[in-house]
Write an enzyme that holds these catalytic residues in place. Sequence first.
Site, PDB file in Angstrom:
ATOM      1  N   ASP A  12       6.538  -5.602   2.893  1.00 55.60           N
ATOM      2  CA  ASP A  12       6.736  -5.499   1.445  1.00 55.60           C
ATOM      3  C   ASP A  12       5.589  -6.108   0.630  1.00 55.60           C
ATOM      4  OD1 ASP A  12       9.145  -4.289   2.092  1.00 55.60           O
ATOM      5  OD2 ASP A  12      10.304  -6.140   1.867  1.00 55.60           O
ATOM      6  N   LYS A  15       2.089  -2.074   0.439  1.00 63.11           N
ATOM      7  CA  LYS A  15       1.245  -1.135   1.205  1.00 63.11           C
ATOM      8  C   LYS A  15       1.313   0.276   0.632  1.00 63.11           C
ATOM      9  CE  LYS A  15       3.601  -2.271   4.859  1.00 63.11           C
ATOM     10  NZ  LYS A  15       4.361  -3.425   4.349  1.00 63.11           N
ATOM     11  N   GLY A  39      10.213   0.576   3.814  1.00 63.94           N
ATOM     12  CA  GLY A  39      10.528   1.042   2.464  1.00 63.94           C
ATOM     13  C   GLY A  39       9.260   0.859   1.659  1.00 63.94           C
ATOM     14  N   HIS A  40       8.532   1.947   1.435  1.00 63.59           N
ATOM     15  CA  HIS A  40       7.243   1.861   0.746  1.00 63.59           C
ATOM     16  C   HIS A  40       7.381   2.473  -0.642  1.00 63.59           C
ATOM     17  CE1 HIS A  40       4.941   1.622   4.830  1.00 63.59           C
ATOM     18  NE2 HIS A  40       5.829   0.666   4.666  1.00 63.59           N
ATOM     19  N   GLN A 225       5.724  -2.503   7.945  1.00 64.36           N
ATOM     20  CA  GLN A 225       5.983  -3.918   8.229  1.00 64.36           C
ATOM     21  C   GLN A 225       4.705  -4.757   8.007  1.00 64.36           C
ATOM     22  OE1 GLN A 225       7.398  -1.538  10.878  1.00 64.36           O
ATOM     23  NE2 GLN A 225       8.902  -1.399   9.258  1.00 64.36           N
TER      24      GLN A 225
HETATM   25  P1  GDP Z   1       5.523  -2.042   1.078  1.00 64.46           P
HETATM   26  O1  GDP Z   1       6.696  -2.011   1.990  1.00 64.46           O
HETATM   27  O2  GDP Z   1       4.419  -2.920   1.580  1.00 64.46           O
HETATM   28  O3  GDP Z   1       5.014  -0.671   0.717  1.00 64.46           O
HETATM   29  O4  GDP Z   1       6.018  -2.727  -0.257  1.00 64.46           O
HETATM   30  P2  GDP Z   1       7.400  -2.407  -1.038  1.00 64.46           P
HETATM   31  O5  GDP Z   1       7.263  -1.142  -1.754  1.00 64.46           O
HETATM   32  O6  GDP Z   1       8.562  -2.576  -0.125  1.00 64.46           O
HETATM   33  O7  GDP Z   1       7.479  -3.656  -1.999  1.00 64.46           O
HETATM   34  C1  GDP Z   1       6.521  -3.919  -2.963  1.00 64.46           C
HETATM   35  C2  GDP Z   1       7.196  -3.924  -4.352  1.00 64.46           C
HETATM   36  O8  GDP Z   1       6.332  -4.511  -5.291  1.00 64.46           O
HETATM   37  C3  GDP Z   1       7.462  -2.531  -4.880  1.00 64.46           C
HETATM   38  O9  GDP Z   1       8.567  -2.561  -5.730  1.00 64.46           O
HETATM   39  C4  GDP Z   1       6.184  -2.204  -5.632  1.00 64.46           C
HETATM   40  O10 GDP Z   1       6.361  -1.226  -6.654  1.00 64.46           O
HETATM   41  C5  GDP Z   1       5.871  -3.540  -6.226  1.00 64.46           C
HETATM   42  N1  GDP Z   1       4.441  -3.838  -6.409  1.00 64.46           N
HETATM   43  C6  GDP Z   1       3.392  -3.447  -5.642  1.00 64.46           C
HETATM   44  N2  GDP Z   1       2.241  -4.024  -6.103  1.00 64.46           N
HETATM   45  C7  GDP Z   1       2.594  -4.789  -7.156  1.00 64.46           C
HETATM   46  C8  GDP Z   1       1.876  -5.665  -8.046  1.00 64.46           C
HETATM   47  O11 GDP Z   1       0.664  -5.861  -7.943  1.00 64.46           O
HETATM   48  N3  GDP Z   1       2.605  -6.286  -9.028  1.00 64.46           N
HETATM   49  C9  GDP Z   1       3.951  -6.100  -9.162  1.00 64.46           C
HETATM   50  N4  GDP Z   1       4.576  -6.746 -10.136  1.00 64.46           N
HETATM   51  N5  GDP Z   1       4.657  -5.296  -8.344  1.00 64.46           N
HETATM   52  C10 GDP Z   1       3.987  -4.662  -7.356  1.00 64.46           C
HETATM   53  P1  IMO Z   2       7.934  -2.436   5.072  1.00 56.69           P
HETATM   54  O1  IMO Z   2       7.161  -1.358   5.807  1.00 56.69           O
HETATM   55  C1  IMO Z   2      10.116  -6.211   5.341  1.00 56.69           C
HETATM   56  C2  IMO Z   2      12.233  -6.971   9.133  1.00 56.69           C
HETATM   57  C3  IMO Z   2      13.752  -7.011   9.134  1.00 56.69           C
HETATM   58  C4  IMO Z   2      14.001  -7.955  10.304  1.00 56.69           C
HETATM   59  C5  IMO Z   2      12.901  -7.568  11.290  1.00 56.69           C
HETATM   60  C6  IMO Z   2      13.339  -6.602  12.378  1.00 56.69           C
HETATM   61  O2  IMO Z   2       8.706  -1.928   3.913  1.00 56.69           O
HETATM   62  O3  IMO Z   2       7.040  -3.578   4.759  1.00 56.69           O
HETATM   63  P2  IMO Z   2      13.923  -4.011  12.431  1.00 56.69           P
HETATM   64  O4  IMO Z   2      14.948  -3.226  11.691  1.00 56.69           O
HETATM   65  O5  IMO Z   2      12.534  -3.545  12.254  1.00 56.69           O
HETATM   66  O6  IMO Z   2      14.276  -4.163  13.898  1.00 56.69           O
HETATM   67  O7  IMO Z   2      14.011  -5.490  11.802  1.00 56.69           O
HETATM   68  O8  IMO Z   2      11.872  -6.992  10.517  1.00 56.69           O
HETATM   69  N1  IMO Z   2      11.640  -5.736   8.557  1.00 56.69           N
HETATM   70  C7  IMO Z   2      11.003  -5.672   7.379  1.00 56.69           C
HETATM   71  N2  IMO Z   2      10.834  -6.606   6.424  1.00 56.69           N
HETATM   72  N3  IMO Z   2       9.567  -4.993   5.203  1.00 56.69           N
HETATM   73  C8  IMO Z   2       9.699  -4.058   6.162  1.00 56.69           C
HETATM   74  O9  IMO Z   2       9.043  -2.874   6.145  1.00 56.69           O
HETATM   75  C9  IMO Z   2      10.495  -4.370   7.292  1.00 56.69           C
HETATM   76  N4  IMO Z   2      10.858  -3.676   8.391  1.00 56.69           N
HETATM   77  C10 IMO Z   2      11.540  -4.531   9.174  1.00 56.69           C
HETATM   78  O10 IMO Z   2      14.226  -7.547   7.920  1.00 56.69           O
HETATM   79  O11 IMO Z   2      13.777  -9.302   9.946  1.00 56.69           O
HETATM   80 MG    MG Z   3       8.767  -2.338   1.922  1.00 50.54          MG
END
Ligand code: GDP
Ligand code: IMO
Ligand code: MG
Length: 454
Positions: A12, A15, A39-40, A225
Amino acid sequence: MTVTIVGSQLGDEGKGGVVDLYGDAADVVARYQGGDNAGHTVVHDGTKYKLSLVPSGAVRGKIGILGNGCVVNPETLFDEIDTLRERGLEPDVRVAERAHVILPYHRALDGIEEAEKEDLAAGTTKRGIGPTYEDKAGRRGVRVGDLLDPDVLRERLEYVVPQKKALAEEVFDKETGEEFDIDHLYETYREYGERLADENMTVDCGTFLQERIDAGENVMLEGAQGTSLDIDHGVYPYVTSSNPTAGGATVGTGLGPTVIGDGEVIGIVKAYLSRVGTGPLPTELGGVEDQTPDYEGDVGTTADEEELATYIRDEGGEYGTVTGRPRRVGWLDMPMLRHAARANGFTGLAVNHIDVLAGLETVEVGHSYEFDGEEIFTMPPTTEQWGRCEATFKSFDGWPEVDWAAVADDGYEAIPENARTYLEYIADELDTPVYAVGVGPGRGETVIVENPYE
Ligand code: GDP
Ligand code: IMO
Ligand code: MG
């Protein structure tokens, strides 16, 4: 050339947003590991897309590949594709025939084992990720290519399903239903195989990507991840079951390490830490019940810390997208990042979420750890040792809330000075330049310093 996007912390980090940001120059975006545990998020023109399986390049209309290192649940894949189509996108997704298939019994067993593990549970996403990779390593998995061949599919299921059923019923004492029924699974997964074939969705991933590169096209490799969730380099056993690190990009696509190494590897850094799941976290602020070890509301924390944690959590929207549960948050952990920079060989960094920290008087960073009386600068190899580490903090003066969209337009020098000091500290410590700075969730809310494709 290739650009590989890797999470440098605990997932999170943003990416998806960086894939979207640089995706304009890419022709193909390939995921190389993980599955629908990811979850991207991509936010563009006020529209938000949350992608689990479909590579984030879909928002820009790029071809998406799920590489052989991924585990694919066809049900969630088709649901996601259908939903994106309803929202006006035209996702063109191809799936590696060598990728492994998540079957319903994998999901069931993920839930059963998490409940059983108690203190060893990682707090998984219960998508069946671990059990599917287990079967891959155990050489009893079902691959995407097997869905296209009725005889092979039946043979695989007849071998493996009775074992899984016995495991659930006899070892874990659970009742089982149609997710452990060979005929039901065969019918359902044959249908998925037919749809994959009808829509011409399967590929030999390595060959497909290499041909594109040889033709002069640009490939982006989208990690899921993060490094500390890596099965080898993360905080085992509180990890996922694949390799999000850059080495996974070669194994998980079939492109050679020299091809990946000739390109760029960009580490995505969240300007603080967030964690979904259990295990130690030396720079944690406050705590979250059921995730922070031994958390009882006030143990090892103060009211100020809890308040700060709530502030960052609220500003950063650090709540589970499905459950709404608060995520654990903490200060940036430099030993974790030094470990990530080495394990991945980053050539550039994208530091996100500096807007979230705006308005704080001081911003702390875990600069090193005190470990058994010694100062150390990187993560120790076992998670028990990591749990004994106490962070030694370095303080930075905070920066003000500003018009971040204007900053993104004006460029790096428009970033408040104290935030630049913070960014330059990170770049110096990791000996890696900052390519992009996230100042908000939208595509336009990023300061671009360097475009890796140019
Ligand atoms: P990922 O799993 O690495 O793709 O990241 P996620 O999408 O799960 O989580 C990142 C969250 O932060 C999302 O809600 C993005 O829209 C948000 N986000 C990404 N970059 C920034 C930033 O620079 N500032 C803020 N405030 N939010 C961001
Ligand atoms: P993105 O790509 C944050 C965490 C889970 C748990 C551990 C193992 O959005 O960054 P799993 O279901 O993979 O066997 O869970 O990894 N986890 C993540 N945490 N972002 C993710 O993906 C994750 N995918 C798995 O919370 O601790
Ligand atoms: Mg994510």
